[in-house]
Design a protein around this motif. Structure first.
Motif, short mmCIF file in Angstrom:
data_model
loop_
_atom_site.label_atom_id
_atom_site.label_comp_id
_atom_site.label_asym_id
_atom_site.label_seq_id
_atom_site.Cartn_x
_atom_site.Cartn_y
_atom_site.Cartn_z
N ILE A 147 -5.93 2.38 9.43
CA ILE A 147 -4.41 1.93 8.85
C ILE A 147 -3.62 2.97 9.03
O ILE A 147 -2.38 2.97 9.26
CB ILE A 147 -4.67 1.24 7.35
CG1 ILE A 147 -5.50 -0.08 7.56
CG2 ILE A 147 -3.17 1.03 6.83
CD1 ILE A 147 -4.75 -1.31 8.41
N GLU A 148 -3.96 4.52 8.40
CA GLU A 148 -3.44 5.40 8.06
C GLU A 148 -2.89 6.20 9.73
O GLU A 148 -2.00 6.44 9.64
CB GLU A 148 -3.99 6.52 7.35
CG GLU A 148 -4.26 6.09 5.77
CD GLU A 148 -5.04 6.92 5.10
OE1 GLU A 148 -5.17 6.60 3.84
OE2 GLU A 148 -5.79 7.40 5.55
N ILE A 188 3.33 4.86 1.50
CA ILE A 188 2.28 4.30 0.73
C ILE A 188 2.32 2.63 0.47
O ILE A 188 1.16 2.29 0.53
CB ILE A 188 2.21 5.23 -0.70
CG1 ILE A 188 1.99 6.64 -0.44
CG2 ILE A 188 1.22 4.56 -1.63
CD1 ILE A 188 2.19 7.61 -1.52
N LYS A 189 3.43 2.26 0.02
CA LYS A 189 3.33 0.73 -0.28
C LYS A 189 3.00 -0.02 1.06
O LYS A 189 2.15 -0.85 0.96
CB LYS A 189 4.86 0.38 -0.72
CG LYS A 189 5.01 -1.16 -0.96
CD LYS A 189 6.41 -1.44 -1.68
CE LYS A 189 6.34 -2.78 -1.95
NZ LYS A 189 7.65 -3.16 -2.53
N GLU A 190 3.75 0.52 2.02
CA GLU A 190 3.05 -0.21 3.59
C GLU A 190 1.72 -0.05 3.75
O GLU A 190 1.03 -1.07 4.15
CB GLU A 190 3.93 0.47 4.57
CG GLU A 190 3.77 -0.56 5.99
CD GLU A 190 4.54 0.29 7.04
OE1 GLU A 190 4.54 -0.19 8.27
OE2 GLU A 190 5.51 1.04 6.77
N LYS A 191 1.06 1.41 3.59
CA LYS A 191 -0.40 1.25 3.65
C LYS A 191 -1.12 0.33 3.02
O LYS A 191 -2.17 -0.36 3.46
CB LYS A 191 -0.58 2.80 3.25
CG LYS A 191 -2.17 3.06 3.53
CD LYS A 191 -2.72 4.06 2.59
CE LYS A 191 -4.26 3.80 2.30
NZ LYS A 191 -4.93 5.20 1.60
N ASN A 250 -0.84 -3.08 4.41
CA ASN A 250 -1.69 -3.38 5.30
C ASN A 250 -3.02 -3.61 5.21
O ASN A 250 -3.83 -4.19 5.70
CB ASN A 250 -1.38 -2.24 6.49
CG ASN A 250 0.05 -2.37 6.96
OD1 ASN A 250 0.80 -3.30 6.91
ND2 ASN A 250 0.63 -1.06 7.68
N LEU A 251 -3.47 -2.33 4.30
CA LEU A 251 -5.06 -2.54 3.83
C LEU A 251 -5.33 -3.54 3.34
O LEU A 251 -6.60 -4.33 3.74
CB LEU A 251 -5.14 -1.11 3.05
CG LEU A 251 -6.61 -0.89 2.79
CD1 LEU A 251 -7.34 -0.65 4.26
CD2 LEU A 251 -6.71 0.03 1.73
N ILE A 252 -4.80 -4.30 2.26
CA ILE A 252 -5.28 -5.36 1.57
C ILE A 252 -5.62 -6.43 2.41
O ILE A 252 -6.27 -7.43 2.53
CB ILE A 252 -4.07 -5.55 0.11
CG1 ILE A 252 -4.53 -4.41 -0.65
CG2 ILE A 252 -4.59 -6.72 -0.17
CD1 ILE A 252 -3.60 -4.44 -1.77
N SER A 253 -4.30 -6.72 3.34
CA SER A 253 -4.25 -7.88 4.12
C SER A 253 -5.35 -7.84 5.38
O SER A 253 -6.20 -8.74 5.65
CB SER A 253 -2.94 -7.94 5.03
OG SER A 253 -2.63 -6.84 5.90
#
Length: 164
Positions: free
Chosen positions: A22-23, A69-72, A75-78
């Motif tokens: 993701i990063e 960070i919020k976007e990360k 994306n990660l949770i989804s």
């Protein structure tokens, strides 16, 4: 020993690779090419704020780190739901330690929402007496602050804890 404090990624769950992928994709949006392998090898366990600030500074990019960070995490949770696997032997060890009377905690550089999702996906939430996330401490690992806070939440002297 009275308590065991677990890190999460690479200890309980195989989530570090997911984080790094993701990063890696996020950095591409800013024309920064850094592999997920390099991210894992050099930066795993760092707080997001430290990590993203360092990378963007190293590449001379002026970016709203909080927004990245919020976007990360969005994306990660989804991407994580249904894609979490346990480190081999971790769930069995957690069961054995809890049955032996140890207090258990998770101390992770992840956000609390993600920690809870991982524990739920692995069906081990009920085994943990405390969760400590990176949002609760000033310094990321390897600073021991997160582990000391976990011991405090367990009401156990840090000298009586093992950290895995």
């Amino acid at each position: 020993m009275k308590a065991v404090i677990f890190d999460m990624g690479g200890v309980i769950s195989e989530t570090q690779e997911l984080h790094a992928k993701i990063e890696e994709e996020l950095f591409k949006k800013y024309n920064i090419i850094i592999s997920s392998r390099e991210i894992t090898d050099k930066y795993a366990g760092m707080s997001d704020k430290e990590f993203f600030t360092k990378i963007f500074d190293d590449f001379g990019k002026k970016v709203d780190v909080k927004a990245v960070i919020k976007e990360k995490w969005n994306n990660l949770i989804s991407h994580a739901k249904g894609n979490i696997s346990a480190v081999e032997g971790a769930v069995s060890l957690i069961h054995q330690l809890k049955n032996a009377g140890f207090k258990l905690a998770v101390a992770s550089a992840s956000k609390k929402e993600f920690i809870e999702l991982v524990l739920l996906e692995l069906n081990i939430t009920c085994y943990f007496d405390a969760i400590t996330s990176a949002d609760e401490v000033k310094f990321g690992k390897p600073n021991p602050e997160i582990f000391l806070l976990a011991a405090e939440k367990l009401n156990v002297n840090p000298d009586c804890c093992i950290v895995i």
